[in-house]
Design a protein around this motif. Structure first.
Motif, PDB file in Angstrom:
ATOM      1  N   ILE A  85      38.544  36.065  77.329  1.00  0.00           N
ATOM      2  CA  ILE A  85      39.208  34.892  76.749  1.00  0.00           C
ATOM      3  C   ILE A  85      38.444  33.615  77.115  1.00  0.00           C
ATOM      4  O   ILE A  85      38.250  32.730  76.275  1.00  0.00           O
ATOM      5  CB  ILE A  85      40.679  34.802  77.218  1.00  0.00           C
ATOM      6  N   ALA A  86      37.984  33.513  78.368  1.00  0.00           N
ATOM      7  CA  ALA A  86      37.267  32.320  78.825  1.00  0.00           C
ATOM      8  C   ALA A  86      35.972  32.094  78.042  1.00  0.00           C
ATOM      9  O   ALA A  86      35.514  30.961  77.922  1.00  0.00           O
ATOM     10  CB  ALA A  86      36.961  32.423  80.318  1.00  0.00           C
ATOM     11  N   ASN A  87      35.400  33.161  77.525  1.00  0.00           N
ATOM     12  CA  ASN A  87      34.184  33.044  76.723  1.00  0.00           C
ATOM     13  C   ASN A  87      34.498  32.840  75.241  1.00  0.00           C
ATOM     14  O   ASN A  87      33.699  33.181  74.374  1.00  0.00           O
ATOM     15  CB  ASN A  87      33.301  34.275  76.919  1.00  0.00           C
ATOM     16  N   SER A  88      35.694  32.297  74.979  1.00  0.00           N
ATOM     17  CA  SER A  88      36.144  31.981  73.615  1.00  0.00           C
ATOM     18  C   SER A  88      36.181  33.206  72.715  1.00  0.00           C
ATOM     19  O   SER A  88      35.866  33.126  71.532  1.00  0.00           O
ATOM     20  CB  SER A  88      35.254  30.889  72.998  1.00  0.00           C
ATOM     21  N   ARG A  89      36.588  34.306  73.297  1.00  0.00           N
ATOM     22  CA  ARG A  89      36.694  35.529  72.509  1.00  0.00           C
ATOM     23  C   ARG A  89      38.151  35.968  72.439  1.00  0.00           C
ATOM     24  O   ARG A  89      38.936  35.718  73.343  1.00  0.00           O
ATOM     25  CB  ARG A  89      35.876  36.655  73.147  1.00  0.00           C
ATOM     26  N   SER A  90      38.473  36.642  71.384  1.00  0.00           N
ATOM     27  CA  SER A  90      39.699  37.421  71.291  1.00  0.00           C
ATOM     28  C   SER A  90      39.347  38.535  70.322  1.00  0.00           C
ATOM     29  O   SER A  90      38.431  38.419  69.517  1.00  0.00           O
ATOM     30  CB  SER A  90      40.887  36.583  70.803  1.00  0.00           C
ATOM     31  N   GLY A  91      40.050  39.620  70.451  1.00  0.00           N
ATOM     32  CA  GLY A  91      39.736  40.768  69.614  1.00  0.00           C
ATOM     33  C   GLY A  91      39.295  41.953  70.442  1.00  0.00           C
ATOM     34  O   GLY A  91      39.709  42.104  71.595  1.00  0.00           O
ATOM     35  N   LEU A  92      38.440  42.788  69.871  1.00  0.00           N
ATOM     36  CA  LEU A  92      38.032  44.033  70.515  1.00  0.00           C
ATOM     37  C   LEU A  92      37.270  43.743  71.804  1.00  0.00           C
ATOM     38  O   LEU A  92      36.191  43.182  71.788  1.00  0.00           O
ATOM     39  CB  LEU A  92      37.174  44.869  69.567  1.00  0.00           C
ATOM     40  N   GLN A  93      37.869  44.145  72.923  1.00  0.00           N
ATOM     41  CA  GLN A  93      37.264  43.915  74.237  1.00  0.00           C
ATOM     42  C   GLN A  93      36.689  45.201  74.817  1.00  0.00           C
ATOM     43  O   GLN A  93      35.732  45.158  75.566  1.00  0.00           O
ATOM     44  CB  GLN A  93      38.313  43.329  75.189  1.00  0.00           C
ATOM     45  N   HIS A  94      37.302  46.356  74.492  1.00  0.00           N
ATOM     46  CA  HIS A  94      36.768  47.615  75.020  1.00  0.00           C
ATOM     47  C   HIS A  94      37.058  48.783  74.092  1.00  0.00           C
ATOM     48  O   HIS A  94      37.959  48.723  73.254  1.00  0.00           O
ATOM     49  CB  HIS A  94      37.315  47.913  76.426  1.00  0.00           C
ATOM     50  N   VAL A  95      36.250  49.801  74.264  1.00  0.00           N
ATOM     51  CA  VAL A  95      36.539  51.116  73.687  1.00  0.00           C
ATOM     52  C   VAL A  95      36.721  52.050  74.871  1.00  0.00           C
ATOM     53  O   VAL A  95      36.050  51.897  75.902  1.00  0.00           O
ATOM     54  CB  VAL A  95      35.441  51.623  72.724  1.00  0.00           C
ATOM     55  N   ALA A  96      37.659  52.988  74.744  1.00  0.00           N
ATOM     56  CA  ALA A  96      37.978  53.854  75.878  1.00  0.00           C
ATOM     57  C   ALA A  96      37.769  55.312  75.535  1.00  0.00           C
ATOM     58  O   ALA A  96      38.074  55.764  74.429  1.00  0.00           O
ATOM     59  CB  ALA A  96      39.424  53.632  76.324  1.00  0.00           C
ATOM     60  N   TYR A  97      37.273  56.012  76.536  1.00  0.00           N
ATOM     61  CA  TYR A  97      37.187  57.470  76.513  1.00  0.00           C
ATOM     62  C   TYR A  97      38.219  57.976  77.507  1.00  0.00           C
ATOM     63  O   TYR A  97      38.393  57.414  78.581  1.00  0.00           O
ATOM     64  CB  TYR A  97      35.790  57.933  76.944  1.00  0.00           C
ATOM     65  N   TRP A  98      38.908  59.039  77.133  1.00  0.00           N
ATOM     66  CA  TRP A  98      39.938  59.611  77.995  1.00  0.00           C
ATOM     67  C   TRP A  98      39.424  60.894  78.613  1.00  0.00           C
ATOM     68  O   TRP A  98      38.666  61.639  77.982  1.00  0.00           O
ATOM     69  CB  TRP A  98      41.190  59.910  77.196  1.00  0.00           C
ATOM     70  N   THR A  99      39.876  61.158  79.823  1.00  0.00           N
ATOM     71  CA  THR A  99      39.440  62.358  80.517  1.00  0.00           C
ATOM     72  C   THR A  99      40.536  62.923  81.407  1.00  0.00           C
ATOM     73  O   THR A  99      41.350  62.175  81.936  1.00  0.00           O
ATOM     74  CB  THR A  99      38.182  62.086  81.370  1.00  0.00           C
ATOM     75  N   GLU A 100      40.529  64.226  81.541  1.00  0.00           N
ATOM     76  CA  GLU A 100      41.350  64.903  82.533  1.00  0.00           C
ATOM     77  C   GLU A 100      40.500  65.252  83.748  1.00  0.00           C
ATOM     78  O   GLU A 100      40.987  65.829  84.705  1.00  0.00           O
ATOM     79  CB  GLU A 100      41.990  66.152  81.935  1.00  0.00           C
ATOM     80  N   HIS A 101      39.215  64.926  83.701  1.00  0.00           N
ATOM     81  CA  HIS A 101      38.257  65.215  84.776  1.00  0.00           C
ATOM     82  C   HIS A 101      37.613  63.900  85.225  1.00  0.00           C
ATOM     83  O   HIS A 101      36.411  63.707  85.093  1.00  0.00           O
ATOM     84  CB  HIS A 101      37.200  66.210  84.292  1.00  0.00           C
ATOM     85  N   PHE A 102      38.445  63.016  85.742  1.00  0.00           N
ATOM     86  CA  PHE A 102      38.036  61.647  86.030  1.00  0.00           C
ATOM     87  C   PHE A 102      36.859  61.571  86.993  1.00  0.00           C
ATOM     88  O   PHE A 102      35.871  60.889  86.710  1.00  0.00           O
ATOM     89  CB  PHE A 102      39.234  60.858  86.575  1.00  0.00           C
ATOM     90  N   GLU A 103      36.955  62.231  88.144  1.00  0.00           N
ATOM     91  CA  GLU A 103      35.881  62.150  89.149  1.00  0.00           C
ATOM     92  C   GLU A 103      34.554  62.613  88.578  1.00  0.00           C
ATOM     93  O   GLU A 103      33.524  61.969  88.769  1.00  0.00           O
ATOM     94  CB  GLU A 103      36.237  62.968  90.397  1.00  0.00           C
ATOM     95  N   ARG A 104      34.565  63.734  87.870  1.00  0.00           N
ATOM     96  CA  ARG A 104      33.335  64.276  87.293  1.00  0.00           C
ATOM     97  C   ARG A 104      32.724  63.308  86.292  1.00  0.00           C
ATOM     98  O   ARG A 104      31.533  63.006  86.341  1.00  0.00           O
ATOM     99  CB  ARG A 104      33.634  65.616  86.610  1.00  0.00           C
ATOM    100  N   ASP A 105      33.549  62.783  85.369  1.00  0.00           N
ATOM    101  CA  ASP A 105      33.025  61.908  84.325  1.00  0.00           C
ATOM    102  C   ASP A 105      32.611  60.541  84.874  1.00  0.00           C
ATOM    103  O   ASP A 105      31.612  59.967  84.432  1.00  0.00           O
ATOM    104  CB  ASP A 105      34.036  61.758  83.190  1.00  0.00           C
ATOM    105  N   LEU A 106      33.353  60.047  85.858  1.00  0.00           N
ATOM    106  CA  LEU A 106      32.958  58.794  86.498  1.00  0.00           C
ATOM    107  C   LEU A 106      31.595  58.958  87.173  1.00  0.00           C
ATOM    108  O   LEU A 106      30.713  58.120  87.008  1.00  0.00           O
ATOM    109  CB  LEU A 106      34.016  58.359  87.524  1.00  0.00           C
TER     110      LEU A 106
END
Length: 179
Positions: A85-106
């Motif tokens: 927001i501070a950079n005068s933006r609004s709208g798409l900020q992120h795309v997310a991937y979901w996982t059940e194997h968080f530690e491995r994927d991180l």
């Protein structure tokens, strides 16, 4: 589809007025219903290595298999949302991937040189990280764990969107502690 993490599962929009954004998405775009949480109960929240207690409001709905997340950062707590927001933006900020194997994927992403900018937890087995690298101007990548109650809530949200007829466009967020 990412060869590393599969399908993009969520589009995260940072907005200055979440109520107006929900109204636009439901009335103009026909996407809904939205599940709204005025204050997300975050644990272990960190931004650039420092602990904070943010106040963020979130609304979630699905359009097909893609979840739309609307986020309003309330207050002045440092976060990647506030930076956006501070950079005068609004709208798409992120795309997310979901996982059940968080530690491995991180670890996979850390090994590739990605750096965590923001992280935390929502409920049991609901960890998330946002990476610092912007792949489009302003847009970052989130890795989100969906193994526990958070995964059940996401299923409820997706299923309620499948035959949504436009009624009850904004609903209370299910209680994660009761799932």
């Amino acid at each position: 589809m990412s060869r590393f993490l599969g399908e993009i599962k969520q589009l995260g929009y940072v907005v200055e007025d979440i109520e107006a954004a929900m109204k636009y998405w439901t009335e103009v775009l026909g996407v809904g219903p939205f599940y709204y949480m005025e204050r997300v109960p975050l644990k272990n929240y960190r931004y650039k290595g420092h602990a904070y207690e943010p106040h963020n409001s979130v609304a979630l709905a699905n359009s097909g298999n893609v979840q739309v997340e609307l986020i309003q950062a309330r207050g002045e707590t440092p976060s990647m949302y506030r930076d956006f927001i501070a950079n005068s933006r609004s709208g798409l900020q992120h795309v997310a991937y979901w996982t059940e194997h968080f530690e491995r994927d991180l670890q996979l992403l850390l090994d590739r040189g990605w750096k965590v900018g923001m992280s935390g937890e929502v409920g049991e087995r609901g960890r998330f990280v946002y990476f610092e690298t912007e792949y489009h101007p302003g847009t970052v990548i989130e890795l989100s764990e969906v193994a526990g109650p958070k995964g059940k809530v996401f299923r409820i949200i997706r299923e309620s969107a499948e035959n949504w007829d436009g009624t009850d466009p904004v609903r209370a967020f299910p209680d994660l502690s009761k799932l």
